[in-house]
Design a protein around this motif. Structure first.
Motif, PDB file in Angstrom:
ATOM      1  N   PRO A 455      -1.783  26.311  -0.185  1.00  0.00           N
ATOM      2  CA  PRO A 455      -2.537  24.991   0.286  1.00  0.00           C
ATOM      3  C   PRO A 455      -3.515  25.561   1.576  1.00  0.00           C
ATOM      4  CG  PRO A 455      -0.290  24.936   0.943  1.00  0.00           C
ATOM      5  CD  PRO A 455      -0.388  25.911   0.042  1.00  0.00           C
ATOM      6  N   SER A 456      -4.567  24.698   1.812  1.00  0.00           N
ATOM      7  CA  SER A 456      -5.367  25.208   2.630  1.00  0.00           C
ATOM      8  C   SER A 456      -6.053  23.902   3.565  1.00  0.00           C
ATOM      9  CB  SER A 456      -6.450  26.062   2.157  1.00  0.00           C
ATOM     10  OG  SER A 456      -7.228  25.316   1.040  1.00  0.00           O
ATOM     11  N   CYS A 457      -5.632  22.783   3.447  1.00  0.00           N
ATOM     12  CA  CYS A 457      -6.198  21.842   4.099  1.00  0.00           C
ATOM     13  C   CYS A 457      -5.096  21.468   5.087  1.00  0.00           C
ATOM     14  CB  CYS A 457      -6.520  20.464   3.256  1.00  0.00           C
ATOM     15  SG  CYS A 457      -7.823  20.983   1.746  1.00  0.00           S
ATOM     16  N   TRP A 458      -5.352  21.516   6.433  1.00  0.00           N
ATOM     17  CA  TRP A 458      -4.231  21.695   7.381  1.00  0.00           C
ATOM     18  C   TRP A 458      -4.579  20.073   8.183  1.00  0.00           C
ATOM     19  CZ3 TRP A 458      -5.049  23.468  13.021  1.00  0.00           C
ATOM     20  CH2 TRP A 458      -3.709  23.271  13.835  1.00  0.00           C
ATOM     21  N   ASP A 467       9.052  17.684   4.763  1.00  0.00           N
ATOM     22  CA  ASP A 467       9.207  18.333   3.222  1.00  0.00           C
ATOM     23  C   ASP A 467       8.367  19.683   3.135  1.00  0.00           C
ATOM     24  OD1 ASP A 467       6.568  17.818   3.776  1.00  0.00           O
ATOM     25  OD2 ASP A 467       6.277  16.361   1.780  1.00  0.00           O
ATOM     26  N   HIS A 468       7.799  20.232   3.986  1.00  0.00           N
ATOM     27  CA  HIS A 468       7.116  21.453   4.079  1.00  0.00           C
ATOM     28  C   HIS A 468       5.755  21.605   3.220  1.00  0.00           C
ATOM     29  CE1 HIS A 468      11.062  22.808   5.736  1.00  0.00           C
ATOM     30  NE2 HIS A 468      11.501  22.548   4.657  1.00  0.00           N
ATOM     31  N   ARG A 469       5.378  20.248   3.002  1.00  0.00           N
ATOM     32  CA  ARG A 469       3.983  20.452   2.309  1.00  0.00           C
ATOM     33  C   ARG A 469       3.182  19.296   2.825  1.00  0.00           C
ATOM     34  NH1 ARG A 469       5.245  22.650  -2.786  1.00  0.00           N
ATOM     35  NH2 ARG A 469       7.317  22.806  -3.133  1.00  0.00           N
ATOM     36  N   THR A 470       3.417  18.305   3.658  1.00  0.00           N
ATOM     37  CA  THR A 470       2.557  17.336   4.005  1.00  0.00           C
ATOM     38  C   THR A 470       1.685  17.837   5.478  1.00  0.00           C
ATOM     39  OG1 THR A 470       4.221  16.273   5.308  1.00  0.00           O
ATOM     40  CG2 THR A 470       3.737  15.290   3.193  1.00  0.00           C
ATOM     41  N   HIS A 471       1.976  18.747   6.073  1.00  0.00           N
ATOM     42  CA  HIS A 471       1.262  19.205   7.037  1.00  0.00           C
ATOM     43  C   HIS A 471       0.203  20.203   6.506  1.00  0.00           C
ATOM     44  CE1 HIS A 471       3.716  22.909   6.190  1.00  0.00           C
ATOM     45  NE2 HIS A 471       2.925  23.375   6.851  1.00  0.00           N
ATOM     46  N   LEU A 472       0.306  20.824   5.485  1.00  0.00           N
ATOM     47  CA  LEU A 472      -0.702  21.727   4.734  1.00  0.00           C
ATOM     48  C   LEU A 472      -0.565  21.332   3.160  1.00  0.00           C
ATOM     49  CD1 LEU A 472      -2.529  24.106   5.572  1.00  0.00           C
ATOM     50  CD2 LEU A 472      -0.708  25.694   4.580  1.00  0.00           C
ATOM     51  N   VAL A 473      -2.056  20.669   2.926  1.00  0.00           N
ATOM     52  CA  VAL A 473      -2.211  20.420   1.365  1.00  0.00           C
ATOM     53  C   VAL A 473      -3.367  21.078   0.710  1.00  0.00           C
ATOM     54  CG1 VAL A 473      -1.062  17.889   1.873  1.00  0.00           C
ATOM     55  CG2 VAL A 473      -3.737  18.336   2.138  1.00  0.00           C
ATOM     56  N   PHE A 474      -3.430  20.780  -0.661  1.00  0.00           N
ATOM     57  CA  PHE A 474      -4.187  21.400  -1.462  1.00  0.00           C
ATOM     58  C   PHE A 474      -5.681  20.628  -1.437  1.00  0.00           C
ATOM     59  CE2 PHE A 474      -0.605  23.345  -3.065  1.00  0.00           C
ATOM     60  CZ  PHE A 474      -0.897  24.941  -3.290  1.00  0.00           C
ATOM     61  N   PRO A 475      -6.813  21.277  -1.638  1.00  0.00           N
ATOM     62  CA  PRO A 475      -7.982  20.738  -1.555  1.00  0.00           C
ATOM     63  C   PRO A 475      -8.091  19.711  -2.941  1.00  0.00           C
ATOM     64  CG  PRO A 475      -8.276  22.900  -1.203  1.00  0.00           C
ATOM     65  CD  PRO A 475      -6.836  22.713  -1.396  1.00  0.00           C
TER      66      PRO A 475
END
Length: 549
Positions: A455-458, A467-475
């Protein structure tokens, strides 16, 4: 009464005191520490009760295998919970693992942390209760112990009974689901080596009973974690009890078949996304080798920090040479790296890929691989090339990613959780315009390829999230980052293997949790960015200026 066992019962079990070895307990951790100290007392009391009623049972190793061994396992779990509770708010205590083992001694000797009331509690007769699920469980008598190596332990699936786990609870839930997998694996390992030991109740007393206790504790922690932020789930207690079943039910190959593989030539070509007018089209390649030094372990620093064997599967690494469950930002920054430039100390990792074959050890036969793992069988193979490429965004320039940013691609539990976070991407050299979520069979002269896009949207603030996912998500589908996030360089990891077979129903597979049965949908990878600020600025310039560096 047998003289030997009568003497043992008179001696009693003595355990090292844990309380005396603890530092000043922070107020925020005290309730959890006290709960687990009470658990240690209860475990010791139950073990002494079992000792007092065990006259005439088993052979010379009965006490160790049926009482002291399981007690040590349960104590180790409780002690680990104590260390984790303290470590969340202060420095984690070390050296507590040595306190798990107990021994026989004078029954008048002081016990663990027990109160006088605890010590005065009379022993109760141990009975075998029916499974809480109400499902038929094989009689734990002679029929079970006749050939334990030919059977396996089957447990109810807990993940399937959980729905919509809140993000704030997901990390804790995942840690305890991993513990359930580890507990089952350890119990099956013990079952496989217990042939000929004990009497008719040996398997129930020494393996299934202790396993149910440990599962009940892990399941309770799952319910508590969810209950802190949402409605606490009910009915999970019924899932603690396991039973014996046919070994094929839990074999690593049980869920894999020829249907999980596809000839790459039968895969349609994928549509290539188009860059927009303001796209950042450059790239930066970090050259970090292929793990020829054999840096592998069963830890996962992102999903299970501070938990040895937290991954429940073997991970291979390049980049940072120190990465394990107990790494910190400081230790990562100070470590050596396999990357050509010392300014990149990032940790890059993925599950091991194994080649299957007729001479491989078979989990269905109760055997293990070279690492002692019954879930993942076959010969580990390293990629012949690892390409680590930082890429741009299809609709905008990128900004610098922060140091120590945690990145996860894919879901190790996708077979159980569903496809929401699954991102398996396989292909073959010469056919890279064809992408599949199944294991690909490559034609002669073509090599297997695994691709992981991070993922690359910070969110602009956090290095990690619950959840190790909401701080950095996909475009999104257009390549644009969601509102409230900013585009940072996207890491693409491309692994190529030139030594995997192309024939047979199940020629190769990636390591996974026992419950996921090596399903291709569970392929995943992780990274922790530890670039110097100077190097990160170089990466950003290359990408935004359309250069290939």
């Amino acid at each position: 009464m047998d003289v030997y066992l009568s003497t043992l019962a008179a001696e009693g079990i003595v355990c090292p005191s844990v309380t005396d070895k603890l530092p000043d307990i922070p107020a925020a951790a005290k309730a959890e520490v006290d709960r687990n100290l009470a658990q240690l007392d209860k475990q010791l009391q139950e073990a002494n009760n079992r000792l007092a009623t065990s006259a005439g049972q088993g052979g010379p190793n009965f006490i160790q295998n049926a009482i002291l061994g399981p007690l040590a396992d349960k104590r180790a779990a409780a002690i680990d919970r104590i260390a984790i509770a303290i470590g969340r708010v202060a420095e984690r205590p070390t050296g507590l693992d040595d306190l798990a083992g107990c021994s026989l001694g004078d029954s008048a000797a002081p016990s663990q942390e027990a109160t006088p009331t605890d010590q005065a509690t009379p022993p109760e007769q141990t009975t075998t209760a029916p499974p809480a699920t109400g499902s038929a469980t094989p009689d734990p008598g002679a029929g079970q112990s006749a050939d334990p190596a030919a059977q396996t332990i089957v447990c109810p699936n807990v993940a399937d009974k959980l729905s919509d786990v809140p993000a704030a609870a997901k990390a804790e839930v995942d840690r305890n689901l991993a513990q359930l997998d580890k507990q089952l694996q350890e119990a099956n390992n013990r079952l496989a080596t217990s042939k000929g030991q004990g009497g008719p109740n040996f398997i129930q007393n020494a393996i299934l009973g202790p396993l149910a206790d440990k599962r009940a504790a892990a399941i309770d922690r799952i319910a508590i974690a969810i209950g802190r932020v949402a409605e606490r789930p009910t009915g999970l207690d019924d899932l603690a009890t396991c039973s014996l079943g046919d070994s094929a039910q839990n074999s690593a190959d049980a869920g894999l078949s020829a249907d999980d593989y596809v000839d790459i030539r039968d895969v349609p070509k994928a549509e290539q996304p188009q860059a927009g007018e303001n796209a950042s089209t450059g790239t930066y390649a970090s050259l970090c080798g292929t793990n020829r030094d054999g840096h592998s372990n069963t830890d996962n620093l992102i999903l299970a920090p501070g938990m040895s064997d937290g991954a429940q599967l073997r991970q291979d690494y390049v980049g940072n040479m120190s990465t394990d469950a107990f790494s910190t930002n400081e230790s990562l920054a100070a470590a050596d790296t396999t990357c050509r430039t010392g300014d990149d100390r990032s940790a890059y990792f993925w599950p091991t890929l194994r080649v299957r074959g007729s001479d491989d050890e078979s989990a269905a036969e109760g055997d293990t691989n070279a690492e002692g793992d019954t879930n993942n069988v076959g010969t580990p193979v390293q990629p012949t090339s690892v390409k680590l490429e930082y890429r741009g965004n299809l609709t905008s320039e990128v900004t610098a990613a922060p140091r120590f940013l945690r990145m996860i691609s894919g879901d190790a539990r996708a077979a159980s959780n569903g496809a929401e976070n699954a991102r398996p991407t396989f292909t073959c050299t010469g056919f890279t315009d064809r992408l599949t979520d199944k294991y690909p069979i490559c034609p002669s002269g073509s090599d297997l390829v695994r691709v992981f896009d991070m993922p690359s949207c910070w969110d602009g603030q956090n290095l990690d999230s619950a959840d190790h996912r909401t701080h950095l998500v996909f475009p999104d589908e257009t390549g644009a980052c969601p509102s409230g996030t900013e585009a940072v360089p996207q890491l693409r990891m491309t692994l190529t293997y030139d030594d995997v077979p192309t024939s047979g129903d199940v020629p190769f597979a990636v390591d996974g949790f026992a419950s996921e049965q090596n399903d291709p949908s569970t392929d995943h990878a992780g990274a922790i960015g530890v670039m110097s600020h100077r190097l990160m600025n170089t990466v950003v310039r290359c990408i935004n200026n359309g250069k290939n560096c």
